[in-house]
Design a protein around this motif. Sequence first.
Motif, mmCIF file in Angstrom:
data_model
loop_
_atom_site.group_PDB
_atom_site.id
_atom_site.type_symbol
_atom_site.label_atom_id
_atom_site.label_comp_id
_atom_site.label_asym_id
_atom_site.label_seq_id
_atom_site.Cartn_x
_atom_site.Cartn_y
_atom_site.Cartn_z
ATOM 1 N N GLY A 1 -25.828 -12.757 -21.689
ATOM 2 C CA GLY A 1 -26.163 -13.712 -23.384
ATOM 3 C C GLY A 1 -27.414 -13.135 -23.371
ATOM 4 O O GLY A 1 -28.284 -11.629 -23.516
ATOM 5 N N SER A 2 -27.544 -13.786 -24.997
ATOM 6 C CA SER A 2 -28.784 -13.717 -25.651
ATOM 7 C C SER A 2 -29.644 -14.099 -26.141
ATOM 8 O O SER A 2 -29.165 -15.506 -26.246
ATOM 9 N N HIS B 1 -32.091 -16.024 -28.865
ATOM 10 C CA HIS B 1 -32.930 -16.348 -29.830
ATOM 11 C C HIS B 1 -33.804 -16.946 -30.903
ATOM 12 O O HIS B 1 -33.385 -17.920 -30.015
ATOM 13 N N GLU C 1 -31.573 -19.880 -29.228
ATOM 14 C CA GLU C 1 -31.054 -20.855 -28.796
ATOM 15 C C GLU C 1 -31.102 -19.531 -27.955
ATOM 16 O O GLU C 1 -31.340 -18.288 -28.406
ATOM 17 N N ARG D 1 -27.798 -17.418 -27.064
ATOM 18 C CA ARG D 1 -25.971 -17.131 -27.289
ATOM 19 C C ARG D 1 -25.285 -16.304 -26.104
ATOM 20 O O ARG D 1 -25.409 -14.909 -25.508
ATOM 21 N N GLY E 1 -21.095 -15.343 -26.592
ATOM 22 C CA GLY E 1 -21.000 -15.627 -28.025
ATOM 23 C C GLY E 1 -20.348 -16.863 -28.801
ATOM 24 O O GLY E 1 -20.480 -16.537 -30.199
ATOM 25 N N PHE E 2 -19.795 -17.216 -28.603
ATOM 26 C CA PHE E 2 -20.173 -19.043 -28.668
ATOM 27 C C PHE E 2 -20.925 -20.217 -28.107
ATOM 28 O O PHE E 2 -21.184 -20.872 -28.161
ATOM 29 N N THR F 1 -24.017 -22.017 -27.402
ATOM 30 C CA THR F 1 -25.174 -21.940 -28.019
ATOM 31 C C THR F 1 -26.675 -22.826 -27.825
ATOM 32 O O THR F 1 -26.950 -23.374 -28.230
ATOM 33 N N ASP G 1 -29.680 -24.733 -27.548
ATOM 34 C CA ASP G 1 -31.126 -24.689 -28.089
ATOM 35 C C ASP G 1 -31.750 -24.466 -26.729
ATOM 36 O O ASP G 1 -31.925 -25.515 -25.826
ATOM 37 N N SER H 1 -33.466 -24.074 -21.133
ATOM 38 C CA SER H 1 -32.301 -24.980 -21.629
ATOM 39 C C SER H 1 -31.363 -25.337 -20.450
ATOM 40 O O SER H 1 -31.787 -24.756 -19.159
#
Length: 160
Positions: A71-72, A74, A97, A99, A102-103, A105, A107, A142
Amino acid sequence: MKKILFAISLIAVFFLHGTKAQSINSYDGTYTGSAYRILMNGEPKEAQPLVFTLHNGTLTGVLEKFGKMPGSVHFRVTGVSLSVDGRLTTTSPNAGEIRIFGFLTPDLKWDTASGDPLGAFHGTLLTSNGVKTIELHFNVTSSVGFSRKKVKFSFLGSVK
């Protein structure tokens, strides 16, 4: 005499407060550089390119892939302020957050137990020979399900 000193003190406070707010905005821009000294759960990772944008006291940036994570990351750090000596701090409750697919997320929380004497987030801003430069240090954590990730890294970038 006391009234004059009080008035001068008030003027000085308003002047310094106004200068502080103006200073952070004068550094608004897109800072291109790299993340380095990356530690993910204590494991060193290679430096990688990164771009941060500073606008009106908010710092944003995206790492498309961080370690083996699918994921990435952000980053969105609000409430960034600049002290008179060029040091950056924040009042932001979190760092952004992650990601995943794509779903998911979760913190990014500040890792206040990182052991860094300057805290979970700190940095500096300066201008040298007309070039604006930013240096940042992040200590974040996280959780996804039962997996907890701790990430520590630094960033150095400049406005081109």
